[in-house]
Design a protein around this motif. Structure first.
Motif, PDB file in Angstrom:
ATOM      1  N   ALA A   1      -1.091  34.936  -3.230  1.00 62.28           N
ATOM      2  CA  ALA A   1      -0.938  36.167  -4.003  1.00 62.28           C
ATOM      3  C   ALA A   1      -1.807  37.269  -3.395  1.00 62.28           C
ATOM      4  O   ALA A   1      -2.976  37.051  -3.082  1.00 62.28           O
ATOM      5  CB  ALA A   1      -1.332  35.928  -5.455  1.00 62.28           C
ATOM      6  N   ARG A   2      -1.226  38.455  -3.230  1.00 60.51           N
ATOM      7  CA  ARG A   2      -1.951  39.596  -2.666  1.00 60.51           C
ATOM      8  C   ARG A   2      -2.669  40.351  -3.779  1.00 60.51           C
ATOM      9  O   ARG A   2      -2.089  40.626  -4.833  1.00 60.51           O
ATOM     10  CB  ARG A   2      -1.007  40.525  -1.925  1.00 60.51           C
ATOM     11  N   THR A   3      -3.921  40.703  -3.516  1.00 68.34           N
ATOM     12  CA  THR A   3      -4.755  41.376  -4.508  1.00 68.34           C
ATOM     13  C   THR A   3      -5.868  42.143  -3.805  1.00 68.34           C
ATOM     14  O   THR A   3      -5.896  42.219  -2.575  1.00 68.34           O
ATOM     15  CB  THR A   3      -5.349  40.339  -5.495  1.00 68.34           C
ATOM     16  N   ASP A   4      -6.778  42.688  -4.564  1.00 67.14           N
ATOM     17  CA  ASP A   4      -8.028  43.254  -4.056  1.00 67.14           C
ATOM     18  C   ASP A   4      -9.137  42.349  -4.581  1.00 67.14           C
ATOM     19  O   ASP A   4      -9.159  42.020  -5.768  1.00 67.14           O
ATOM     20  CB  ASP A   4      -8.235  44.678  -4.573  1.00 67.14           C
ATOM     21  N   ASP A   5     -10.062  41.921  -3.714  1.00 69.54           N
ATOM     22  CA  ASP A   5     -11.071  40.959  -4.166  1.00 69.54           C
ATOM     23  C   ASP A   5     -12.302  41.639  -4.761  1.00 69.54           C
ATOM     24  O   ASP A   5     -12.399  42.866  -4.817  1.00 69.54           O
ATOM     25  CB  ASP A   5     -11.434  39.969  -3.054  1.00 69.54           C
TER      26      ASP A   5
ATOM     27  N   PHE B   1      -2.474  40.925  -9.503  1.00 72.75           N
ATOM     28  CA  PHE B   1      -1.841  40.592  -8.225  1.00 72.75           C
ATOM     29  C   PHE B   1      -0.665  41.521  -8.017  1.00 72.75           C
ATOM     30  O   PHE B   1       0.050  41.848  -8.954  1.00 72.75           O
ATOM     31  CB  PHE B   1      -1.371  39.134  -8.225  1.00 72.75           C
ATOM     32  N   PHE B   2      -0.463  41.932  -6.764  1.00 68.54           N
ATOM     33  CA  PHE B   2       0.634  42.833  -6.435  1.00 68.54           C
ATOM     34  C   PHE B   2       1.934  42.071  -6.202  1.00 68.54           C
ATOM     35  O   PHE B   2       2.998  42.498  -6.626  1.00 68.54           O
ATOM     36  CB  PHE B   2       0.304  43.627  -5.161  1.00 68.54           C
TER      37      PHE B   2
ATOM     38  N   GLY C   1       7.418  34.953 -12.261  1.00 63.31           N
ATOM     39  CA  GLY C   1       7.185  36.308 -12.723  1.00 63.31           C
ATOM     40  C   GLY C   1       6.459  37.229 -11.744  1.00 63.31           C
ATOM     41  O   GLY C   1       6.414  38.427 -11.970  1.00 63.31           O
ATOM     42  N   LEU C   2       5.895  36.679 -10.664  1.00 63.87           N
ATOM     43  CA  LEU C   2       5.224  37.519  -9.673  1.00 63.87           C
ATOM     44  C   LEU C   2       6.196  37.755  -8.512  1.00 63.87           C
ATOM     45  O   LEU C   2       6.655  36.795  -7.903  1.00 63.87           O
ATOM     46  CB  LEU C   2       3.943  36.855  -9.168  1.00 63.87           C
ATOM     47  N   PRO C   3       6.531  39.022  -8.213  1.00 65.51           N
ATOM     48  CA  PRO C   3       7.541  39.279  -7.172  1.00 65.51           C
ATOM     49  C   PRO C   3       7.052  38.878  -5.777  1.00 65.51           C
ATOM     50  O   PRO C   3       5.844  38.802  -5.528  1.00 65.51           O
ATOM     51  CB  PRO C   3       7.752  40.786  -7.250  1.00 65.51           C
TER      52      PRO C   3
END
Length: 79
Positions: free
Chosen positions: A46-50, A25-26, A75-77
């Motif tokens: 959460a932003r990601t690529d699927d 996740f970004f 911990g995830l910005p």
């Protein structure tokens, strides 16, 4: 991810799937949309690529291990 989840565009359109297991996740943000599964509920995404090749999509943090209801993942910005 403890289960498969639908991925969405920033505007909320469903576009694909992110499978359970280890994923990256970004960042995360409160998109104002609530996702609920059983007793778990959250407005953070959460932003990601699927797994279908869609880039910069979002999955609910409800399906990510760790964290509490309606709180960001530790911990995830933020995006």
């Amino acid at each position: 991810m403890w289960r498969d989840a639908t991925s969405y565009t920033h505007g909320g359109e469903p576009v694909g799937t992110l499978g359970h297991g280890v994923n990256y996740f970004f960042c995360q943000e409160n998109l104002g949309r609530r996702e609920t599964y059983g007793t778990w509920s959250n407005v953070w995404w959460a932003r990601t690529d699927d797994d279908n090749g869609h880039r910069d999509v979002y999955v609910s943090v409800v399906y990510v291990k760790g964290g509490n209801n309606d709180e960001p993942l530790p911990g995830l910005p933020e995006c």
